[in-house]
Design an enzyme around this catalytic site. Sequence first.
Site, PDB file in Angstrom:
ATOM      1  N   PRO A  25       0.889  -1.084   0.139  1.00  0.00           N
ATOM      2  CA  PRO A  25       0.239  -0.263  -0.008  1.00  0.00           C
ATOM      3  C   PRO A  25       0.912   1.075  -0.003  1.00  0.00           C
ATOM      4  O   PRO A  25       1.935   1.147   0.803  1.00  0.00           O
ATOM      5  CB  PRO A  25      -0.555  -0.064   1.484  1.00  0.00           C
ATOM      6  CG  PRO A  25      -0.737  -1.607   1.712  1.00  0.00           C
ATOM      7  CD  PRO A  25       0.104  -2.077   0.819  1.00  0.00           C
ATOM      8  N   CYS A  27       0.718   5.273  -0.195  1.00  0.00           N
ATOM      9  CA  CYS A  27      -0.774   6.421   0.094  1.00  0.00           C
ATOM     10  C   CYS A  27      -0.543   7.730  -1.367  1.00  0.00           C
ATOM     11  O   CYS A  27       1.193   7.527  -2.035  1.00  0.00           O
ATOM     12  CB  CYS A  27      -0.747   7.143   0.934  1.00  0.00           C
ATOM     13  SG  CYS A  27      -0.895   6.795   2.890  1.00  0.00           S
ATOM     14  N   GLN A 101      -6.496  -1.885   1.704  1.00  0.00           N
ATOM     15  CA  GLN A 101      -6.019  -1.681   3.339  1.00  0.00           C
ATOM     16  C   GLN A 101      -6.811  -0.849   4.015  1.00  0.00           C
ATOM     17  O   GLN A 101      -6.925   0.530   3.510  1.00  0.00           O
ATOM     18  CB  GLN A 101      -4.792  -1.449   3.172  1.00  0.00           C
ATOM     19  CG  GLN A 101      -3.126  -1.303   4.178  1.00  0.00           C
ATOM     20  CD  GLN A 101      -2.540  -0.635   4.747  1.00  0.00           C
ATOM     21  OE1 GLN A 101      -2.593   0.527   4.309  1.00  0.00           O
ATOM     22  NE2 GLN A 101      -1.409  -1.664   4.843  1.00  0.00           N
ATOM     23  N   TYR A 184      -0.205   4.905  12.969  1.00  0.00           N
ATOM     24  CA  TYR A 184      -1.072   4.979  13.502  1.00  0.00           C
ATOM     25  C   TYR A 184      -2.494   4.663  14.293  1.00  0.00           C
ATOM     26  O   TYR A 184      -1.892   3.837  15.258  1.00  0.00           O
ATOM     27  CB  TYR A 184      -2.233   4.679  11.631  1.00  0.00           C
ATOM     28  CG  TYR A 184      -1.474   5.726  10.806  1.00  0.00           C
ATOM     29  CD1 TYR A 184      -1.325   6.713  10.837  1.00  0.00           C
ATOM     30  CD2 TYR A 184      -1.605   4.583   9.560  1.00  0.00           C
ATOM     31  CE1 TYR A 184      -0.969   7.725   9.535  1.00  0.00           C
ATOM     32  CE2 TYR A 184      -0.069   5.653   8.372  1.00  0.00           C
ATOM     33  CZ  TYR A 184       0.283   6.633   8.768  1.00  0.00           C
ATOM     34  OH  TYR A 184       0.984   7.599   7.722  1.00  0.00           O
ATOM     35  N   ARG A 232      -1.552  -5.722   8.534  1.00  0.00           N
ATOM     36  CA  ARG A 232       0.063  -4.509   9.313  1.00  0.00           C
ATOM     37  C   ARG A 232       0.379  -4.791  10.194  1.00  0.00           C
ATOM     38  O   ARG A 232      -0.538  -3.857  10.881  1.00  0.00           O
ATOM     39  CB  ARG A 232       0.073  -3.824   8.100  1.00  0.00           C
ATOM     40  CG  ARG A 232       1.264  -3.204   7.626  1.00  0.00           C
ATOM     41  CD  ARG A 232       1.312  -2.189   6.439  1.00  0.00           C
ATOM     42  NE  ARG A 232       2.500  -3.302   5.346  1.00  0.00           N
ATOM     43  CZ  ARG A 232       3.223  -2.198   4.379  1.00  0.00           C
ATOM     44  NH1 ARG A 232       3.277  -1.355   4.410  1.00  0.00           N
ATOM     45  NH2 ARG A 232       3.650  -3.191   4.027  1.00  0.00           N
TER      46      ARG A 232
END
Length: 356
Positions: A25, A27, A101, A184, A232
Site C-alpha cells: 500500500p 498513499c 488496506q 496510526y 500489517r
Amino acid sequence: MNIPGLFDPLQIRDIAFRNRVGVSPMCQYSSTDGLANEWHLVHLGSRAVGGAGLVMTEAAAILPEGRISPGDLCIWKDAHIEPLARCVKFIAENGAVPGIQLAHAGRKASTAAPWKGQQVLSEAQGGWRPVVGPSPIPFDAGSPVPAELTVAEISSIANAFAQAASRALQAGFRLVEIHGAHGYLLHEFLSPLSNKRTDNYGGSLENRTRFVRETVQAVRRVWPENLPLFLRISATDWVAGGWDIDQSVELARQVKPLGVDLVDCSSGALVPGAVIPNTPGYQVPFAERIRREAGIRTAAVGLIREASQADQIIRQEQADMVLLARQLLREPYWPLKAAKELGAPLHVAEQYARAF
C-alpha cells in the site's frame, strides 16, 4: 520438500496468487471526497499489468476523521464502492488479486500531502478536529493533542472497520489488510509510548493488543471465511521502551486463531527521531522470526530491490510474500523483469507480449 521461489504460486484460503510479489500500500493523496479516480485506476492497474501477484490499494480511511489527509482514498460510505469496483475489475482481469488496506490515522490525522508540506492542517485549512488516540499524547510538538477515545468509541471504530470490509466485499476485493502499523491508530494502542491508558485497553500486553484483536474479530465476522485477511504491523518502534519484536511475535500468536492469515511486517513511524538502519532488507528478519515463532505466514517489506534478493527471501523461508513499494513506483513492470532474470514463466498481457 520442494521449497518455492518468488514466482511460484501461493494459495491462501480460496485465493490463488500467481506469484509471491505484492504491491505494498502506497498513499497517493489524490482523492476528492475519498473517491477513487482515474489516477488510482492507472496507478493500480499498471502494476497488475506489470505482473504482480497481489495489488493492494493505499490505506483507505474507514472514517472521515481517520484520514491522514483530505486527499486520502476512503471507504467509509457507500458512494466509495463503485469507483473502487472499477479498479478491482481491471486488476482482476489482468491476473492479480485485488486487495485493500483499511486504516484509521489516529493522532497522525489531518495533515497535508507530502508535496504540500505534510504539515498539520487546521480546520480553516481543510483539516479537522479532534484527532483521536488511545491517550492525549501528540505525535510531536507541532501536532494537536488527540482526544482520548472512550471505550464506546473504541467499539464504534472496530465496527467501522467491519463496515468498511463489507463495502470492500461489495466492490469485489478478494483480500483485506488491516493497517496496524506506522504510528496510526491501532499501532498507537499497541505501543506503551503512545498508550498510557489504565483501563482494559492499556498497561499490559494483553490490554494493549485488545483493540487490534477486537478489530480483527469484527472484520472476520463480515469478511468471508474463504477470503484472506492480512494484518500489517510495525514490528518495532526502534525506540527503547516501545513496541518491539518480542511483542510482535506474541501479537501474531494472538491473531492467528482469530482469522489472520498473514502478518505484513514493516516497522517504525510511531514517534519522530527513531534511528532506523535503512539498509537493503533491514526488516526481513522481523518477517522471518514472526513466521518461525508464531507459525503464521508473513510478508517481507523494505528496501527490497533486486530479483535475486526477493527470490532468496522466499527460498530461505524468511517470508511467504515480498511486498514492494517505491521500487514499483520506479518500475511498474519490475515483476516481469524479475521473472525474466530468474528464468521464471512470464505472465505478460497479450498487448505487451511482443516486447518480451
